[in-house]
Scaffold this motif. Structure first.
Motif, mmCIF file in Angstrom:
data_model
loop_
_atom_site.group_PDB
_atom_site.id
_atom_site.type_symbol
_atom_site.label_atom_id
_atom_site.label_comp_id
_atom_site.label_asym_id
_atom_site.label_seq_id
_atom_site.Cartn_x
_atom_site.Cartn_y
_atom_site.Cartn_z
ATOM 1 N N ALA A 14 0.994 -1.116 0.064
ATOM 2 C CA ALA A 14 -0.005 -0.051 0.170
ATOM 3 C C ALA A 14 0.737 1.138 0.013
ATOM 4 O O ALA A 14 0.428 2.240 -0.830
ATOM 5 N N ASP A 15 1.974 1.274 0.954
ATOM 6 C CA ASP A 15 2.846 2.428 0.773
ATOM 7 C C ASP A 15 3.386 2.731 -0.662
ATOM 8 O O ASP A 15 3.486 3.593 -1.247
ATOM 9 N N ARG A 16 3.663 1.512 -1.210
ATOM 10 C CA ARG A 16 4.484 1.870 -2.608
ATOM 11 C C ARG A 16 3.309 2.291 -3.783
ATOM 12 O O ARG A 16 3.782 3.001 -4.341
ATOM 13 N N VAL A 17 1.877 1.551 -3.493
ATOM 14 C CA VAL A 17 0.971 2.153 -4.420
ATOM 15 C C VAL A 17 0.971 3.632 -4.224
ATOM 16 O O VAL A 17 0.684 4.522 -5.181
ATOM 17 N N MET A 120 11.604 4.062 -2.086
ATOM 18 C CA MET A 120 10.935 2.903 -2.641
ATOM 19 C C MET A 120 11.770 1.630 -2.556
ATOM 20 O O MET A 120 11.585 0.467 -2.488
ATOM 21 N N ARG A 121 13.256 2.090 -3.076
ATOM 22 C CA ARG A 121 14.487 0.935 -3.065
ATOM 23 C C ARG A 121 14.921 0.738 -1.786
ATOM 24 O O ARG A 121 16.047 -0.030 -1.796
ATOM 25 N N GLY A 122 14.321 1.340 -0.632
ATOM 26 C CA GLY A 122 14.736 1.001 0.730
ATOM 27 C C GLY A 122 15.940 2.007 1.320
ATOM 28 O O GLY A 122 16.363 1.595 2.300
ATOM 29 N N ARG A 123 16.203 2.877 0.475
ATOM 30 C CA ARG A 123 17.122 3.923 1.144
ATOM 31 C C ARG A 123 16.372 5.469 1.319
ATOM 32 O O ARG A 123 16.429 6.314 0.229
ATOM 33 N N THR A 124 15.942 5.504 2.359
ATOM 34 C CA THR A 124 15.206 7.060 2.769
ATOM 35 C C THR A 124 16.230 8.045 2.939
ATOM 36 O O THR A 124 16.335 9.230 2.217
#
Length: 207
Positions: A14-17, A120-124
């Protein structure tokens, strides 16, 4: 023995959407802004019956808002002026206003979109994202000041043109509260990402 530290939160589907929807909305806003700016620039460069938004201060006028359309005296705050033609400096100012709008919106959408893709790729939190957020904040604040500045230049030229220089309404107005608030939000976001990046690097050092 292996030690594991979760440095970045796990993103659900849901976060990615939601992120994809936000990026799509940002892209739509950027394209729409560019289209309307292009239309406005074409209108200004045509330099015939150009509509210019003018701001007034202490100027009285009459409006048909009384009983049965009776005229009532009101104080003008802003109005659209239709000018037969504008001097070259005013045309340039109004074109620069639209270019500033496009540059600001596209920079914000691009930088924040890149931050979203990185998340989204895991690096905020990273130095790259900190720089991107900082760039977005600086450009946003500068754009907020530049757009009304160039608009006021065009409007003041329109007043001078219509009144043949006899109406003194030179205003250079920027609403300071949103400007200061925007600067604060930009500084806060930059600080949060800088601290987050430092904590991530410190946590990585413990693994």
């Amino acid at each position: 023995m292996q030690n594991s530290v979760q440095l970045e939160p796990h993103l659900s589907r849901a976060d990615r959407v939601s992120m994809w929807i936000l990026m799509a909305a940002g892209a739509a806003i950027a394209v729409t802004t560019a289209v309307f700016a292009g239309i406005r620039i074409a209108e200004v460069l045509g330099n015939h019956d150009v509509e210019v938004l003018g701001e007034f201060t202490g100027t009285l006028a009459q409006a048909p808002i009384g009983p049965d359309g009776a005229l009532i005296e009101v104080e003008l705050d802003r109005a659209v002026l239709t000018v037969p033609s504008l001097p070259g400096a005013a045309v340039a100012a109004l074109v620069l206003q639209q270019l500033a709008v496009v540059a600001t919106i596209w920079t914000l959408v691009t930088t924040l979109g890149l931050v979203t893709v990185s998340a989204m790729r895991g690096r905020t939190f990273s130095r790259r994202n900190t720089r991107l957020v900082g760039t977005a904040g600086i450009v946003g604040v500068l754009g907020f000041a530049a757009v009304p500045f160039f608009g006021n230049m065009g409007a003041n030229a329109a007043f001078a043109q219509l009144s043949q220089g006899t109406f003194d309404n030179v205003i250079m107005a920027v609403d300071l509260f949103p400007f200061v608030l925007g600067a604060f939000v930009a500084a806060l976001a930059g600080t949060v990402f800088a601290v987050g990046d430092r904590l991530r690097r410190e946590a990585e050092g413990l693994v």
